[in-house]
Design a protein around this motif. Structure first.
Motif, PDB file in Angstrom:
ATOM      1  N   MET A  84       3.206 -14.468  -9.791  1.00  0.00           N
ATOM      2  CA  MET A  84       4.075 -12.992  -9.266  1.00  0.00           C
ATOM      3  C   MET A  84       3.768 -11.581 -10.072  1.00  0.00           C
ATOM      4  O   MET A  84       3.863 -11.051  -9.508  1.00  0.00           O
ATOM      5  N   ILE A  85       3.513 -11.645 -10.605  1.00  0.00           N
ATOM      6  CA  ILE A  85       2.737 -10.603 -11.860  1.00  0.00           C
ATOM      7  C   ILE A  85       1.958  -9.580 -10.675  1.00  0.00           C
ATOM      8  O   ILE A  85       2.344  -8.691 -10.433  1.00  0.00           O
ATOM      9  N   ALA A  86       0.745 -11.272 -11.046  1.00  0.00           N
ATOM     10  CA  ALA A  86      -0.225 -10.452 -10.137  1.00  0.00           C
ATOM     11  C   ALA A  86      -0.332  -9.901  -8.495  1.00  0.00           C
ATOM     12  O   ALA A  86      -0.586  -9.370  -8.062  1.00  0.00           O
ATOM     13  N   VAL A  87       0.297 -10.849  -8.233  1.00  0.00           N
ATOM     14  CA  VAL A  87       0.993 -10.235  -6.514  1.00  0.00           C
ATOM     15  C   VAL A  87       1.335  -9.591  -6.320  1.00  0.00           C
ATOM     16  O   VAL A  87       1.312  -8.848  -5.662  1.00  0.00           O
ATOM     17  N   ALA A  88       2.563  -8.406  -7.688  1.00  0.00           N
ATOM     18  CA  ALA A  88       3.393  -7.195  -7.696  1.00  0.00           C
ATOM     19  C   ALA A  88       1.984  -6.511  -7.343  1.00  0.00           C
ATOM     20  O   ALA A  88       2.565  -5.511  -7.149  1.00  0.00           O
ATOM     21  N   ILE A  89       1.478  -6.859  -8.897  1.00  0.00           N
ATOM     22  CA  ILE A  89       0.615  -5.769  -8.872  1.00  0.00           C
ATOM     23  C   ILE A  89      -1.090  -5.172  -7.747  1.00  0.00           C
ATOM     24  O   ILE A  89      -1.113  -4.034  -7.411  1.00  0.00           O
ATOM     25  N   VAL A  90      -0.754  -6.454  -7.493  1.00  0.00           N
ATOM     26  CA  VAL A  90      -1.702  -6.468  -5.747  1.00  0.00           C
ATOM     27  C   VAL A  90      -1.577  -5.868  -4.776  1.00  0.00           C
ATOM     28  O   VAL A  90      -2.078  -4.806  -3.756  1.00  0.00           O
ATOM     29  N   GLY A  91       0.125  -6.119  -4.655  1.00  0.00           N
ATOM     30  CA  GLY A  91       1.041  -6.280  -3.063  1.00  0.00           C
ATOM     31  C   GLY A  91       1.162  -4.948  -3.576  1.00  0.00           C
ATOM     32  O   GLY A  91       1.304  -4.267  -2.500  1.00  0.00           O
ATOM     33  N   GLY A  92       1.534  -4.603  -4.366  1.00  0.00           N
ATOM     34  CA  GLY A  92       1.862  -2.587  -4.827  1.00  0.00           C
ATOM     35  C   GLY A  92       0.634  -1.851  -4.696  1.00  0.00           C
ATOM     36  O   GLY A  92       1.094  -1.247  -4.762  1.00  0.00           O
ATOM     37  N   GLY A  93      -0.251  -2.476  -5.193  1.00  0.00           N
ATOM     38  CA  GLY A  93      -1.083  -1.599  -5.179  1.00  0.00           C
ATOM     39  C   GLY A  93      -1.718  -1.525  -4.124  1.00  0.00           C
ATOM     40  O   GLY A  93      -1.868  -0.174  -3.582  1.00  0.00           O
ATOM     41  N   LEU A  94      -1.979  -2.680  -3.022  1.00  0.00           N
ATOM     42  CA  LEU A  94      -1.964  -2.534  -1.572  1.00  0.00           C
ATOM     43  C   LEU A  94      -1.336  -1.435  -0.733  1.00  0.00           C
ATOM     44  O   LEU A  94      -1.873  -0.759  -0.325  1.00  0.00           O
ATOM     45  N   THR A  95       0.015  -2.030  -1.155  1.00  0.00           N
ATOM     46  CA  THR A  95       1.508  -0.937  -0.599  1.00  0.00           C
ATOM     47  C   THR A  95       1.128   0.544  -0.548  1.00  0.00           C
ATOM     48  O   THR A  95       0.927   1.455   0.066  1.00  0.00           O
ATOM     49  N   TYR A  96       0.550   0.488  -2.077  1.00  0.00           N
ATOM     50  CA  TYR A  96       0.425   1.820  -2.699  1.00  0.00           C
ATOM     51  C   TYR A  96      -1.150   2.634  -1.498  1.00  0.00           C
ATOM     52  O   TYR A  96      -0.593   4.168  -1.382  1.00  0.00           O
ATOM     53  N   GLY A  97      -1.991   2.279  -2.093  1.00  0.00           N
ATOM     54  CA  GLY A  97      -2.652   2.763  -1.055  1.00  0.00           C
ATOM     55  C   GLY A  97      -2.847   3.129   0.441  1.00  0.00           C
ATOM     56  O   GLY A  97      -3.097   3.895   1.159  1.00  0.00           O
ATOM     57  N   VAL A  98      -2.333   1.688   0.811  1.00  0.00           N
ATOM     58  CA  VAL A  98      -1.687   2.424   2.729  1.00  0.00           C
ATOM     59  C   VAL A  98      -0.993   3.311   2.210  1.00  0.00           C
ATOM     60  O   VAL A  98      -1.146   3.939   3.984  1.00  0.00           O
ATOM     61  N   VAL A 112       1.515  -0.371   6.326  1.00  0.00           N
ATOM     62  CA  VAL A 112       2.226  -0.383   4.790  1.00  0.00           C
ATOM     63  C   VAL A 112       3.735  -1.217   5.705  1.00  0.00           C
ATOM     64  O   VAL A 112       4.256  -2.174   4.602  1.00  0.00           O
ATOM     65  N   VAL A 113       3.456  -1.994   6.845  1.00  0.00           N
ATOM     66  CA  VAL A 113       4.945  -2.971   6.544  1.00  0.00           C
ATOM     67  C   VAL A 113       4.421  -4.677   6.732  1.00  0.00           C
ATOM     68  O   VAL A 113       5.086  -4.740   6.183  1.00  0.00           O
ATOM     69  N   LEU A 114       3.479  -4.457   6.843  1.00  0.00           N
ATOM     70  CA  LEU A 114       2.483  -5.508   7.452  1.00  0.00           C
ATOM     71  C   LEU A 114       2.605  -6.286   5.516  1.00  0.00           C
ATOM     72  O   LEU A 114       3.084  -7.235   5.411  1.00  0.00           O
ATOM     73  N   VAL A 115       1.235  -5.212   4.967  1.00  0.00           N
ATOM     74  CA  VAL A 115       1.335  -5.239   3.630  1.00  0.00           C
ATOM     75  C   VAL A 115       2.834  -5.498   2.843  1.00  0.00           C
ATOM     76  O   VAL A 115       2.652  -5.849   1.648  1.00  0.00           O
ATOM     77  N   GLY A 116       4.337  -3.887   3.070  1.00  0.00           N
ATOM     78  CA  GLY A 116       4.826  -5.116   1.622  1.00  0.00           C
ATOM     79  C   GLY A 116       5.409  -6.083   2.353  1.00  0.00           C
ATOM     80  O   GLY A 116       6.003  -6.368   1.303  1.00  0.00           O
ATOM     81  N   GLY A 117       5.643  -6.173   3.508  1.00  0.00           N
ATOM     82  CA  GLY A 117       6.519  -7.528   4.003  1.00  0.00           C
ATOM     83  C   GLY A 117       6.059  -8.323   3.636  1.00  0.00           C
ATOM     84  O   GLY A 117       6.763  -9.786   3.064  1.00  0.00           O
ATOM     85  N   LEU A 118       4.332  -8.481   3.615  1.00  0.00           N
ATOM     86  CA  LEU A 118       3.728  -9.915   2.645  1.00  0.00           C
ATOM     87  C   LEU A 118       3.454 -10.267   1.821  1.00  0.00           C
ATOM     88  O   LEU A 118       3.761 -11.332   1.034  1.00  0.00           O
ATOM     89  N   THR A 119       3.589  -8.867   0.942  1.00  0.00           N
ATOM     90  CA  THR A 119       3.689  -8.973  -0.149  1.00  0.00           C
ATOM     91  C   THR A 119       5.772  -8.796  -0.730  1.00  0.00           C
ATOM     92  O   THR A 119       5.465 -10.109  -1.891  1.00  0.00           O
ATOM     93  N   ILE A 120       6.262  -8.731   0.067  1.00  0.00           N
ATOM     94  CA  ILE A 120       7.692  -9.234  -0.828  1.00  0.00           C
ATOM     95  C   ILE A 120       7.791 -10.792  -0.282  1.00  0.00           C
ATOM     96  O   ILE A 120       8.634 -11.422  -0.558  1.00  0.00           O
ATOM     97  N   ALA A 121       7.278 -11.424   0.829  1.00  0.00           N
ATOM     98  CA  ALA A 121       7.420 -12.704   1.147  1.00  0.00           C
ATOM     99  C   ALA A 121       6.168 -13.183   0.216  1.00  0.00           C
ATOM    100  O   ALA A 121       7.600 -14.908  -0.118  1.00  0.00           O
TER     101      ALA A 121
END
Length: 148
Positions: A84-98, A112-121
């Motif tokens: 979960m920490i890895a998903v949060a870091i990668v997903g948060g980083g990708l969301t930041y970049g997008v 942003v919505v797709l990457v953020g939504g996928l990370t939250i899911a």
């Protein structure tokens, strides 16, 4: 101020899954309210109706007790926490970049919505695996009963 938008969005995405699991992990007020209502109803009834409501109350209290015992004996699964920490870091980083990209190109807000939504899911799905329960240690992973 506009530079803070990507950081805020990425932080919301990264934290939301864990926050939701923590919020839901110790909740069970519906069962308690239901048992209280049934206990009050049982006091007012007589005869067969009272017997049936008392049987229902016994079943509800047994199920509630089993859930609370299971919750009391669970342990945090370190592998799930790390994932979960890895998903949060990668997903948060990708969301930041997008989100940085979206500040210049409006169409990127869809990403942003797709990457953020996928990370939250993914965080939400992973939060269901956050705990190990003692009775799961002896289970056969193949799901078979061991009989031929």
């Amino acid at each position: 101020m506009i530079q803070a938008i990507p950081i805020i969005i990425a932080a919301i995405v990264a934290i939301s899954g864990v926050a939701l699991q923590i919020y839901n992990s110790d909740r069970d007020p519906g069962a308690v309210r239901s048992m209280k209502r049934h206990a009050e109803l049982a006091e007012k009834l007589t005869g067969v109706a009272q017997t049936k409501v008392l049987g229902l109350l016994e079943t509800e209290s047994n199920q509630y007790s089993d859930r609370m015992m299971r919750r009391a004996t669970r342990k945090v699964d370190g592998g799930s926490v790390a994932a979960m920490i890895a998903v949060a870091i990668v997903g948060g980083g990708l969301t930041y970049g997008v989100t940085l990209l979206a500040l210049n190109f409006w169409i990127a807000w869809i990403l942003v919505v797709l990457v953020g939504g996928l990370t939250i899911a993914l965080m939400f799905a992973g939060s269901a695996q956050l705990f190990k329960y003692p009775e799961e240690k002896n289970k056969d992973p193949s799901g078979s009963s061991g009989l031929v």
